[in-house]
Motif scaffolding. Structure first.
Motif, PDB file in Angstrom:
ATOM      1  N   GLN A   1      -4.911   6.284   0.417  1.00  8.65           N
ATOM      2  CA  GLN A   1      -4.785   5.545  -0.838  1.00  8.65           C
ATOM      3  C   GLN A   1      -5.538   6.287  -1.943  1.00  8.65           C
ATOM      4  O   GLN A   1      -6.573   6.888  -1.669  1.00  8.65           O
ATOM      5  CB  GLN A   1      -5.332   4.128  -0.665  1.00  8.65           C
ATOM      6  N   PRO A   2      -5.072   6.304  -3.168  1.00  9.04           N
ATOM      7  CA  PRO A   2      -3.861   5.641  -3.627  1.00  9.04           C
ATOM      8  C   PRO A   2      -2.611   6.529  -3.619  1.00  9.04           C
ATOM      9  O   PRO A   2      -1.507   6.019  -3.702  1.00  9.04           O
ATOM     10  CB  PRO A   2      -4.208   5.249  -5.061  1.00  9.04           C
ATOM     11  N   ILE A   3      -2.768   7.867  -3.545  1.00  8.31           N
ATOM     12  CA  ILE A   3      -1.584   8.744  -3.660  1.00  8.31           C
ATOM     13  C   ILE A   3      -1.446   9.745  -2.525  1.00  8.31           C
ATOM     14  O   ILE A   3      -0.841  10.794  -2.677  1.00  8.31           O
ATOM     15  CB  ILE A   3      -1.552   9.492  -5.015  1.00  8.31           C
ATOM     16  N   GLY A   4      -2.016   9.446  -1.395  1.00  7.96           N
ATOM     17  CA  GLY A   4      -1.845  10.323  -0.248  1.00  7.96           C
ATOM     18  C   GLY A   4      -2.561  11.652  -0.342  1.00  7.96           C
ATOM     19  O   GLY A   4      -2.168  12.615   0.300  1.00  7.96           O
ATOM     20  N   GLY A   5      -3.626  11.720  -1.169  1.00  9.11           N
ATOM     21  CA  GLY A   5      -4.380  12.960  -1.303  1.00  9.11           C
ATOM     22  C   GLY A   5      -3.603  14.078  -1.976  1.00  9.11           C
ATOM     23  O   GLY A   5      -3.891  15.251  -1.781  1.00  9.11           O
ATOM     24  N   ALA A   6      -2.608  13.727  -2.782  1.00 11.52           N
ATOM     25  CA  ALA A   6      -1.692  14.717  -3.359  1.00 11.52           C
ATOM     26  C   ALA A   6      -2.251  15.469  -4.566  1.00 11.52           C
ATOM     27  O   ALA A   6      -1.664  16.441  -5.004  1.00 11.52           O
ATOM     28  CB  ALA A   6      -0.378  14.033  -3.751  1.00 11.52           C
ATOM     29  N   GLY A   7      -3.362  15.039  -5.118  1.00 13.16           N
ATOM     30  CA  GLY A   7      -3.965  15.747  -6.244  1.00 13.16           C
ATOM     31  C   GLY A   7      -3.314  15.426  -7.568  1.00 13.16           C
ATOM     32  O   GLY A   7      -2.551  14.465  -7.705  1.00 13.16           O
TER      33      GLY A   7
ATOM     34  N   PRO B   1       0.829  -1.201   0.000  1.00 11.75           N
ATOM     35  CA  PRO B   1       0.000   0.000   0.000  1.00 11.75           C
ATOM     36  C   PRO B   1       0.872   1.264   0.000  1.00 11.75           C
ATOM     37  O   PRO B   1       2.004   1.248   0.491  1.00 11.75           O
ATOM     38  CB  PRO B   1      -0.805  -0.097   1.300  1.00 11.75           C
ATOM     39  N   HIS B   2       0.309   2.327  -0.540  1.00 10.43           N
ATOM     40  CA  HIS B   2       0.998   3.615  -0.593  1.00 10.43           C
ATOM     41  C   HIS B   2       1.187   4.180   0.812  1.00 10.43           C
ATOM     42  O   HIS B   2       0.356   3.999   1.685  1.00 10.43           O
ATOM     43  CB  HIS B   2       0.173   4.594  -1.432  1.00 10.43           C
ATOM     44  N   GLY B   3       2.296   4.914   0.988  1.00 10.53           N
ATOM     45  CA  GLY B   3       2.463   5.735   2.173  1.00 10.53           C
ATOM     46  C   GLY B   3       3.664   5.424   3.032  1.00 10.53           C
ATOM     47  O   GLY B   3       3.799   4.317   3.537  1.00 10.53           O
ATOM     48  N   LEU B   4       4.541   6.419   3.180  1.00 11.50           N
ATOM     49  CA  LEU B   4       5.711   6.265   4.044  1.00 11.50           C
ATOM     50  C   LEU B   4       5.319   6.038   5.508  1.00 11.50           C
ATOM     51  O   LEU B   4       6.067   5.435   6.268  1.00 11.50           O
ATOM     52  CB  LEU B   4       6.619   7.494   3.942  1.00 11.50           C
ATOM     53  N   LEU B   5       4.137   6.516   5.905  1.00  9.08           N
ATOM     54  CA  LEU B   5       3.674   6.347   7.289  1.00  9.08           C
ATOM     55  C   LEU B   5       2.623   5.245   7.420  1.00  9.08           C
ATOM     56  O   LEU B   5       2.119   5.003   8.510  1.00  9.08           O
ATOM     57  CB  LEU B   5       3.102   7.666   7.821  1.00  9.08           C
ATOM     58  N   ASN B   6       2.313   4.578   6.333  1.00  8.95           N
ATOM     59  CA  ASN B   6       1.329   3.501   6.339  1.00  8.95           C
ATOM     60  C   ASN B   6       1.955   2.267   6.991  1.00  8.95           C
ATOM     61  O   ASN B   6       3.024   1.826   6.575  1.00  8.95           O
ATOM     62  CB  ASN B   6       0.912   3.192   4.904  1.00  8.95           C
ATOM     63  N   PRO B   7       1.330   1.685   8.014  1.00 11.01           N
ATOM     64  CA  PRO B   7       1.903   0.526   8.683  1.00 11.01           C
ATOM     65  C   PRO B   7       2.096  -0.679   7.748  1.00 11.01           C
ATOM     66  O   PRO B   7       2.917  -1.542   8.023  1.00 11.01           O
ATOM     67  CB  PRO B   7       0.919   0.191   9.800  1.00 11.01           C
ATOM     68  N   GLU B   8       1.373  -0.735   6.627  1.00  6.93           N
ATOM     69  CA  GLU B   8       1.517  -1.826   5.667  1.00  6.93           C
ATOM     70  C   GLU B   8       2.337  -1.415   4.448  1.00  6.93           C
ATOM     71  O   GLU B   8       2.552  -2.210   3.550  1.00  6.93           O
ATOM     72  CB  GLU B   8       0.138  -2.323   5.236  1.00  6.93           C
ATOM     73  N   GLY B   9       2.765  -0.166   4.389  1.00 10.24           N
ATOM     74  CA  GLY B   9       3.534   0.361   3.267  1.00 10.24           C
ATOM     75  C   GLY B   9       4.993   0.430   3.638  1.00 10.24           C
ATOM     76  O   GLY B   9       5.423  -0.214   4.597  1.00 10.24           O
ATOM     77  N   PRO B  10       5.756   1.190   2.941  1.00  8.35           N
ATOM     78  CA  PRO B  10       5.406   2.003   1.787  1.00  8.35           C
ATOM     79  C   PRO B  10       5.548   1.210   0.491  1.00  8.35           C
ATOM     80  O   PRO B  10       6.108   0.126   0.477  1.00  8.35           O
ATOM     81  CB  PRO B  10       6.439   3.127   1.837  1.00  8.35           C
TER      82      PRO B  10
ATOM     83  N   ASP C   1       1.718  14.933  -0.042  1.00  5.91           N
ATOM     84  CA  ASP C   1       1.326  13.560   0.228  1.00  5.91           C
ATOM     85  C   ASP C   1       1.153  13.440   1.739  1.00  5.91           C
ATOM     86  O   ASP C   1       2.047  13.830   2.498  1.00  5.91           O
ATOM     87  CB  ASP C   1       2.461  12.646  -0.257  1.00  5.91           C
ATOM     88  N   ASP C   2       0.017  12.901   2.183  1.00  4.25           N
ATOM     89  CA  ASP C   2      -0.161  12.708   3.625  1.00  4.25           C
ATOM     90  C   ASP C   2       0.500  11.414   4.113  1.00  4.25           C
ATOM     91  O   ASP C   2       0.489  11.114   5.290  1.00  4.25           O
ATOM     92  CB  ASP C   2      -1.639  12.764   4.027  1.00  4.25           C
ATOM     93  N   HIS C   3       1.070  10.657   3.200  1.00  5.50           N
ATOM     94  CA  HIS C   3       1.846   9.442   3.464  1.00  5.50           C
ATOM     95  C   HIS C   3       1.039   8.270   4.024  1.00  5.50           C
ATOM     96  O   HIS C   3       1.615   7.309   4.511  1.00  5.50           O
ATOM     97  CB  HIS C   3       3.047   9.727   4.371  1.00  5.50           C
TER      98      HIS C   3
END
Length: 178
Positions: A160-166, A95-104, A155-157
């Motif tokens: 999903q899928p891109i951290g709300g980055a637009g 999953p996406h995200g540097l702060l996602n417990p199942e990612g990055p 990116d909120d890190h």
């Protein structure tokens, strides 16, 4: 200091001074394009033993934080930069995200900041990608290449899928430097 130590010390200092120049030699490079400019800046990528250092210099962005990610295809030919595809991956998709417990995922990078003049000068590092095909990392220099994509917001890190980055506002196809 004894005169006999000066020559070896001077030679050692000269050798050390040359190391940063060798270490900074890019192994891959990219030119950013935006809607306003086909030459909005550059990225240089250098591989170390455990990952890749990315130096980004780009202008023409709105001031503030922006997400930046590695995308799976080195194609920035469309206006929305959708031909660059999704994030790079080297196996089981995380999953996406540097702060996602199942990612990055392999394409995730920290946000970059554009100053009041819209310019970014940043240096990033990823241990999830390779330029040389190193085992266990996403290869940025494969048959269809890869791209660095900058988004309109941060990116909120986690999301999903891109951290709300637009939307995608800048794209740079990565190519190997010979």
């Amino acid at each position: 200091m004894k005169p006999t130590l000066i020559a070896p010390l001077a030679a050692s200092l000269l050798a050390l001074a040359a190391l940063p120049a060798l270490a900074e030699a890019p192994l891959a490079a990219a030119t950013f394009k935006t809607q306003a400019s086909a030459d909005a800046g550059t990225a240089s990528l250098s591989e170390g033993p455990e990952g890749v250092v990315i130096r980004v210099n780009v202008s023409g962005l709105t001031p503030g934080w922006h997400a930046i990610h590695f995308h799976e295809t080195g194609d920035c030919s469309d206006d929305a930069y959708k031909k660059s595809g999704s994030h790079v991956q080297h196996g089981t998709k995380a999953p996406h995200g540097l702060l996602n417990p199942e990612g990055p995922d392999d394409g995730d990078l920290p946000n970059i900041y554009a100053g009041a003049d819209g310019t970014v000068n940043a240096e990033l590092y990823s241990d999830r990608v390779t330029l040389s095909g190193a085992e266990g990392r996403a290869n940025l220099i494969d048959e269809d290449g890869s791209a660095l994509v900058i988004h309109e917001g941060p990116d909120d890190h986690v999301s999903q899928p891109i951290g709300g980055a637009g939307g995608r506002v800048a794209c740079a196809a990565i190519g190997k430097v010979e």
